[in-house]
Design a protein around this motif. Structure first.
Motif, mmCIF file in Angstrom:
data_model
loop_
_atom_site.group_PDB
_atom_site.id
_atom_site.type_symbol
_atom_site.label_atom_id
_atom_site.label_comp_id
_atom_site.label_asym_id
_atom_site.label_seq_id
_atom_site.Cartn_x
_atom_site.Cartn_y
_atom_site.Cartn_z
ATOM 1 N N CYS A 39 0.883 -1.385 -0.077
ATOM 2 C CA CYS A 39 -0.023 -0.011 0.103
ATOM 3 C C CYS A 39 0.914 1.191 0.011
ATOM 4 N N ARG A 40 0.764 1.851 -1.077
ATOM 5 C CA ARG A 40 1.478 3.351 -1.008
ATOM 6 C C ARG A 40 0.680 4.550 -0.864
ATOM 7 N N THR A 41 0.798 5.366 0.067
ATOM 8 C CA THR A 41 0.052 6.415 0.381
ATOM 9 C C THR A 41 0.651 7.896 -0.205
ATOM 10 N N ARG A 42 0.088 8.758 -0.667
ATOM 11 C CA ARG A 42 0.621 9.968 -1.004
ATOM 12 C C ARG A 42 -0.402 11.244 -0.651
ATOM 13 N N GLU A 43 -0.046 12.267 -0.250
ATOM 14 C CA GLU A 43 -0.713 13.455 -0.121
ATOM 15 C C GLU A 43 -0.872 14.139 -1.640
ATOM 16 N N LEU A 44 -2.401 14.556 -2.087
ATOM 17 C CA LEU A 44 -2.525 15.333 -3.100
ATOM 18 C C LEU A 44 -2.825 16.948 -2.874
ATOM 19 N N THR A 45 -2.098 17.701 -3.514
ATOM 20 C CA THR A 45 -2.668 19.076 -3.468
ATOM 21 C C THR A 45 -3.878 19.204 -4.255
ATOM 22 N N CYS A 46 -4.921 19.715 -3.931
ATOM 23 C CA CYS A 46 -6.134 19.749 -4.494
ATOM 24 C C CYS A 46 -6.063 20.528 -5.701
ATOM 25 N N ILE A 47 -6.958 20.252 -6.582
ATOM 26 C CA ILE A 47 -7.158 21.482 -7.775
ATOM 27 C C ILE A 47 -7.859 22.508 -6.968
#
Length: 355
Positions: free
Chosen positions: A287-295
């Motif tokens: 399981c790879r988790t990453r944070e996403l900057t929102c549009i």
């Protein structure tokens, strides 16, 4: 764009002052020309160059007005929109479209007969988190969606003296915030097979529902739509699980708070969400988790699209059919809550979205 469109707003309450007037003024090609209000001083304090009419009828009689916006109490949407269409105006109606499915269908018929644009202000399609979730689902990273949970939680323990919180047609949290959540899920999952809604009035002195919990069925997948006025620590705004991964996002899109504080588009950084989303995806047993900057959110995009649609340069951003689909689920949800039953959706409802 072939010309500047003259826009009029009916009423100058919270929705007009906070949302519609600033968004209209911030869109090139739209000119806020007139507002109908019984309190001209309130309008002139914010918009000194805008004409003020005493009644909606006076507003609709202005020959220069191209587009009328109706952000009035829900039970007045239908009669006011009918009057505006009869006067030959294009019309934007705030959500929810009307208070009954029959009224919504009637407006659609009359707009078509008049060859006028009729659009519903479902602005939260342009929320930062929703735009980001749409993009993630489109990539296929989550796989098949099996659980879609959308919350609109607030902490507002005091019942306020306003029409949304009083008993009556179209009042209550289900019609207020449920309309947003339904429209969003229809865009992603389409029309569900069934709906089961539970409603409650939980605050002391509450005269209408201030809590709702809806379960929508899509085959073996489930969607939960939840709203409350008594949540001191909100749950995630979105929790979406798929066969390949999960998406979560805390916090609300910032545009409403910016507008409430007087920040108007196109201010620098408009719509940028300071909170990230979390995407967790399983690949090869890991399981790879990453944070996403929102549009960045973009409420002005709605009115830009309305402008283009009137000028023949693009599609209606929220059609009457889409507003009717939302009304169908709002109304069916009320029937479910009153009967305490799971109810099937009608094949006669429009089927927006991808399902």
């Amino acid at each position: 764009m072939t010309k500047t469109l003259n826009v009029a707003i009916v009423g100058y309450g919270f929705a007009s002052k906070t949302f519609h007037a600033p968004l209209i003024v911030g869109v090139p090609g739209l000119q806020l020309t007139a507002i109908a209000s019984s309190d001209p001083a309130k309008v002139k304090a914010d918009w000194p160059d805008v004409a003020v009419d005493a009644t909606p009828a006076d507003l609709f009689a202005r020959p220069e007005i191209d587009l009328v916006v109706i952000p009035t109490p829900n039970d007045s949407h239908f009669p006011l929109a009918r009057m505006a269409l009869a006067a030959g105006k294009h019309v934007v109606v705030d959500k929810p479209f009307t208070v009954t499915l029959a009224e919504a269908r009637c407006l659609q018929t009359e707009a078509a007969a008049a060859s006028r644009l009729l659009s519903v202000f479902h602005n939260r399609r342009w929320d930062s988190d929703f735009l980001t979730l749409q993009q993630v689902i489109a990539t296929g990273e989550l796989g098949h969606i099996v659980h879609f949970e959308s919350h609109f939680d607030r902490y507002r323990p005091q019942v306020r003296a306003r029409w949304r919180e009083q008993a009556g047609a179209g009042s209550g949290l289900w019609y207020d915030l449920g309309a947003h959540l339904i429209d969003q899920v229809l865009q992603i999952l389409g029309m569900p097979e069934t709906i089961a809604l539970d409603l409650a009035a939980q605050r002391q002195g509450a005269a209408t529902d201030d809590w709702f919990h809806a379960v929508l069925r899509y085959g073996q997948s489930r969607c939960i739509l939840h709203g409350s006025a008594l949540v001191a620590v909100p749950a995630p705004r979105f929790t979406v699980h798929g066969s390949l991964g999960s998406f979560t996002k805390l916090g609300l899109d910032p545009q409403e708070d910016h507008l409430k504080s007087g920040i108007r588009p196109p201010a620098p950084g408009w719509g940028e969400d300071p909170l990230t989303a979390t995407l967790s995806v399983w690949r090869d047993g890991v399981c790879r988790t990453r944070e996403l900057t929102c549009i960045a959110g973009d409420y002005p995009a709605y009115y830009s699209a309305v402008r283009d649609a009137i000028c023949g340069l693009g599609p209606n951003p929220v059609t009457a059919d889409e507003g009717i689909a939302v009304m169908g689920l709002l109304e069916l949800g009320l029937q479910s809550a009153r009967a305490g039953q799971v109810l099937s959706t009608s094949p006669s409802l429009p089927r927006p979205g991808s399902n």
